[in-house]
Scaffold this active site. Structure first.
Site, mmCIF file in Angstrom:
data_model
loop_
_atom_site.group_PDB
_atom_site.id
_atom_site.type_symbol
_atom_site.label_atom_id
_atom_site.label_comp_id
_atom_site.label_asym_id
_atom_site.label_seq_id
_atom_site.Cartn_x
_atom_site.Cartn_y
_atom_site.Cartn_z
ATOM 1 N N SER A 1 39.548 53.327 -32.112
ATOM 2 C CA SER A 1 39.585 53.791 -30.308
ATOM 3 C C SER A 1 40.421 54.709 -29.708
ATOM 4 O O SER A 1 40.359 56.479 -30.855
ATOM 5 C CB SER A 1 40.242 52.553 -29.753
ATOM 6 N N ASP B 1 29.724 49.862 -28.145
ATOM 7 C CA ASP B 1 31.227 49.425 -27.898
ATOM 8 C C ASP B 1 31.111 49.131 -26.377
ATOM 9 O O ASP B 1 31.186 50.358 -25.097
ATOM 10 C CB ASP B 1 31.523 50.374 -28.586
ATOM 11 N N HIS C 1 33.979 46.940 -29.939
ATOM 12 C CA HIS C 1 34.853 47.973 -30.274
ATOM 13 C C HIS C 1 35.076 48.153 -31.604
ATOM 14 O O HIS C 1 35.996 47.114 -32.339
ATOM 15 C CB HIS C 1 36.205 47.121 -29.562
#
Length: 523
Positions: free
Chosen positions: A237, A465, A493
């Site tokens: 991320s 996602d 995610h």
């Protein structure tokens, strides 16, 4: 990597861990060793400068420091000294970066250190290693690499920025995130100003030096301190933003780098918000379809009806908050409710928990949904916060992605985003408001990166996602000079360590054997 309320990207193996723990990847690559390095500034036979060679002489004292590892529970911990300002280092203003590691199980065949960042900005790398040492990488990765986590500057234990008291932070997070009247817009602006002013007042020097580029330069000092001539790295991320920024600053220092769930450094604030709104809309659609499929969905008996049911629920909670069961924050407002829903969309394993929480909320009890929101915010039931995630995410984002001080800009964002993402558009549009009135000028504005001359970088994207949309992974792969893309067709995610053996096997082989996955691999 999010605005409010899209849940902060952090490692979560299952939904249960969210509630219980309240937490929340080539042949040509050089293997890292523990051998003694040549003196600073000399060049070994590999052609690389020594591991401890500093970018400029003023930084030499930082690059030659030795870490004093000491036991801290199941980990070994150390302090890393870095300059507040890399361009003008002043020992009197040095920062302390907290570092932790789990040593490779086979020290005789150790390949080096694998530095990890779970996201945020604001998530603790130390907590990531502490809670996930058995799940970060496969058994062979843990056999040959020291897992090294760190709290970036301003985060967790590393000179944390502390912008708001607990009650004030409760008000900030519980505020109406979808204002639809001038009075509501002004009320949200008051909260944004409180966050901005609080961060500046807490540490006016530090707040100027919390950009991702600052953290990336710290990471190179950490690479030198663990004795690796090149950086082996796993970023998830926001950690992909940090990793790609590092690669552009130090391309020759890139070792085996995996960027999973991508946030490209050239995204503008508006692009980030619009993309995340679409991502959460896609994830919400997948969730309501599953909710209906499982039967007795509290939102509706068909997917379209259930999606409308969720929208209606948010509107109802906006008009009439629910009892939260927590005397310190007695009302489940729309702000808290959206946090609770969003965090569960990060992992499809949490969908059943979300359904139960929504069923309770529809019956007038907001306690379970508030517990999910608490997990998002690292908030303790009964009040108080375990970290500074909700503050540092603003302090970092606003130095990386400035936005407009004009409220009409957010009104337009809300209209435009909502056309593509009705459930989340307005919410994500207004989430960047603090960066419109941030007291410090952005120091690391959006820009394309290419990392010319780096070793191959592996980019991983998940098709559904919610927080880092798949097209961003394709975008970064195309911008980098030397990268391959691994795609996971699935929900949730990030992919490595939480999706399937196809992704995990490809990344494990890359780290351990140096075998770069085929560009375009689909799992």
């Amino acid at each position: 990597m999010t605005r409010r309320p899209a849940a902060t990207p952090r490692a979560r193996s299952t939904a249960v861990s969210v509630l219980v723990a309240l937490v929340a990847l080539v042949p040509a690559l050089s293997a890292c060793t523990t051998t003694t390095e040549p003196p600073v500034g000399t060049t070994p036979s590999s052609g690389l400068p020594s591991a401890t060679a500093a970018p400029n002489p003023a930084l030499a004292r930082y690059y030659t420091q030795k870490l004093d590892w000491k036991k801290c529970g199941d980990l070994e911990c150390a302090d890393l000294r870095v300059p507040l300002d890399h361009a003008a280092p002043d020992p009197a203003k040095d920062l302390t970066i907290k570092v932790a590691r789990v040593k490779a199980r086979d020290q005789s065949k150790r390949l080096g250190s694998l530095l990890v960042n779970p996201g945020g900005p604001g998530a603790s790398g130390i907590d990531y290693v502490r809670n996930g040492a058995e799940t970060i990488g496969g058994p062979e990765v843990r056999r040959y690499y020291d897992l090294v986590g760190f709290d970036p500057r301003g985060v967790g234990g590393s000179d944390p920025i502390d912008c708001l008291g607990d009650k004030a932070l409760d008000r900030f997070l519980g505020a109406d995130p979808t204002p639809d009247t001038p009075a509501e817009e002004q009320a949200l602006l008051v909260q944004a100003k409180a966050m901005a002013a609080g961060c500046q007042a807490d540490n006016p020097d530090l707040v100027k030096h919390l950009s991702t580029a600052d953290a990336a330069r710290d990471m190179d000092i950490l690479r030198a301190a663990v004795g690796d001539p090149q950086l082996n790295y796993l970023g998830k991320s926001y950690g992909t933003f940090l990793g790609s920024t590092y690669a552009d600053l130090f391309p020759k220092r890139v070792g085996r780098m995996v960027l999973d769930g991508v946030v490209p450094p050239d995204l503008t604030s508006a692009e980030l918000g619009e993309g995340q709104a679409r991502g959460f809309q896609i994830a919400t659609q997948a969730y309501v379809e599953d909710c209906v499929k499982q039967g007795d969905c509290p939102l509706g008996s068909a997917a379209e009806a259930a999606l409308k049911g969720l929208d209606d629920f948010f509107k109802q909670v906006d008009r009439q908050p629910l009892p939260s069961g927590d005397p310190s924050a007695p009302q489940l407002t729309e702000g808290w409710a959206r946090l609770g829903v969003a965090v569960a969309l990060y992992d499809q394993g949490a969908w059943s928990i979300l359904t139960d929480a929504l069923r309770e909320a529809k019956a007038g009890n907001g306690q379970s949904l508030m517990q999910l929101a608490d997990a998002y915010a690292e908030r303790r039931p009964g009040g108080g916060y375990d970290g500074n995630l909700m503050e540092s995410i603003n302090a970092v984002n606003c130095l990386d992605r400035p936005d407009s001080p004009d409220l009409s800009a957010y009104e337009k964002y809300a209209k435009d985003f909502s056309a593509k993402a009705p459930t989340w558009g307005a919410n994500l549009a207004w989430g960047a408001l603090p960066c419109g009135i941030w007291p410090v000028k952005a120091t690391n504005p959006p820009h394309k990166i290419s990392a010319p001359g780096s070793n191959p970088i592996v980019v991983v994207g998940t098709t559904r996602d919610p927080a880092t949309i798949y097209e961003w992974s394709k975008r970064l792969r195309d911008e980098l000079d030397n990268a391959v893309l691994v795609s996971f067709d699935g929900d949730g995610h990030t992919a490595y360590g939480r999706s399937n053996t196809c992704v995990d096997s490809a990344i494990d082989a890359y780290y351990v054997q140096g075998r770069v996955p085929k560009d375009g691999l689909r799992c």
